[in-house]
Scaffold this motif. Structure first.
Motif, PDB file in Angstrom:
ATOM      1  N   PRO A  57      -7.528   1.045  -1.927  1.00 59.26           N
ATOM      2  CA  PRO A  57      -6.071   1.093  -1.739  1.00 59.26           C
ATOM      3  C   PRO A  57      -5.432  -0.299  -1.633  1.00 59.26           C
ATOM      4  O   PRO A  57      -4.219  -0.425  -1.740  1.00 59.26           O
ATOM      5  CB  PRO A  57      -5.908   1.876  -0.427  1.00 59.26           C
ATOM      6  N   LEU A  58      -6.250  -1.353  -1.429  1.00 63.72           N
ATOM      7  CA  LEU A  58      -5.708  -2.712  -1.320  1.00 63.72           C
ATOM      8  C   LEU A  58      -6.039  -3.570  -2.543  1.00 63.72           C
ATOM      9  O   LEU A  58      -5.874  -4.790  -2.516  1.00 63.72           O
ATOM     10  CB  LEU A  58      -6.234  -3.397  -0.047  1.00 63.72           C
TER      11      LEU A  58
ATOM     12  N   THR B 268       0.853  -1.183   0.000  1.00 69.19           N
ATOM     13  CA  THR B 268       0.000   0.000   0.000  1.00 69.19           C
ATOM     14  C   THR B 268       0.893   1.237   0.000  1.00 69.19           C
ATOM     15  O   THR B 268       1.950   1.256   0.637  1.00 69.19           O
ATOM     16  CB  THR B 268      -0.950   0.027   1.210  1.00 69.19           C
TER      17      THR B 268
ATOM     18  N   THR C  81      -5.585   3.377   3.482  1.00 72.38           N
ATOM     19  CA  THR C  81      -5.749   1.949   3.803  1.00 72.38           C
ATOM     20  C   THR C  81      -6.474   1.787   5.132  1.00 72.38           C
ATOM     21  O   THR C  81      -7.414   0.992   5.249  1.00 72.38           O
ATOM     22  CB  THR C  81      -4.371   1.258   3.863  1.00 72.38           C
TER      23      THR C  81
ATOM     24  N   TRP D 189      -0.997   4.901   3.681  1.00 73.31           N
ATOM     25  CA  TRP D 189      -1.376   4.230   4.914  1.00 73.31           C
ATOM     26  C   TRP D 189      -2.717   4.730   5.442  1.00 73.31           C
ATOM     27  O   TRP D 189      -3.563   3.949   5.857  1.00 73.31           O
ATOM     28  CB  TRP D 189      -0.297   4.401   5.984  1.00 73.31           C
TER      29      TRP D 189
END
Length: 197
Positions: A105-106, A46, A52, A49
């Motif tokens: 984001p993942l 990622t 996420t 942060w």
């Protein structure tokens, strides 16, 4: 700065300890460093942060506690030298959580289809894999799952828990209370059948 994250479902301490002892008995060197768990998101890079964290928190808020039953064994051999305990009850919820988490984001393409499981032996001799698959065929345990853990792979290659996210809420409280509440809710949903135990 990019980092790698993972998301897992942890187990009640007594079940985790029992499975850890079994894993160690098969000679698995990871038994002492990797607690028993069900992976929802495997090592995923990622670059943001905060995005996420916000994403995983949002998924947790929308999830209700659910029951998991692990029972019997399976193997990913010959593709991968892994023997696992099968996720019976809760399989669909794990798949749904995985699909929700592995977005935004993942988001990434995975080399294998996601299959919820509990690793019990990995990268050990074929005889030890055979033993694990046979010895635990009759294993069975059920427990409520009320939260998921967001882990970060640190610079030393160690997985560090960054946040334990309660399902359906933004705040943490005592783990024992959470398990008791989830168990009571699960029993109520099952028509009070658990009250006879």
């Amino acid at each position: 700065m990019s980092s790698s994250v993972g998301v897992i479902l942890g187990f009640p301490p007594d079940i985790a300890a029992e499975l850890q002892r079994w894993r160690a008995s098969f000679g698995d060197p990871l038994a002492d460093v990797v607690p028993a768990h069900i992976t929802l998101v495997t090592t995923t890079p990622t670059h943001d942060w905060q995005a996420t964290l916000d994403h995983v928190r949002e998924v947790a808020r929308g999830q209700s506690p659910f029951m998991v039953t692990i029972a019997g064994t399976g193997s990913f051999r010959p593709v991968s030298p892994v023997v696992f305990i099968t996720v019976e009850e809760g399989f669909e919820q794990c798949v749904e959580l995985h699909e929700k988490l592995q977005q935004g984001p993942l988001a990434r393409d995975l080399p294998f289809a996601y299959h919820p499981h509990v690793t019990i032996a990995h990268d050990v001799a074929p005889e030890a894999l055979d033993e694990a698959e046979t010895v635990l065929k009759g294993y069975r345990a059920s427990f409520p799952v009320v939260s998921m853990g967001l882990y970060e792979h640190d610079a030393d290659g160690i997985w560090q828990l960054r946040e334990e996210l309660d399902f359906g809420t933004e705040t943490d409280n005592d783990a024992g209370t959470r398990y008791a509440i989830a168990a009571a809710e699960a029993a109520a949903q099952a028509g009070g059948a658990a009250s006879s135990h």
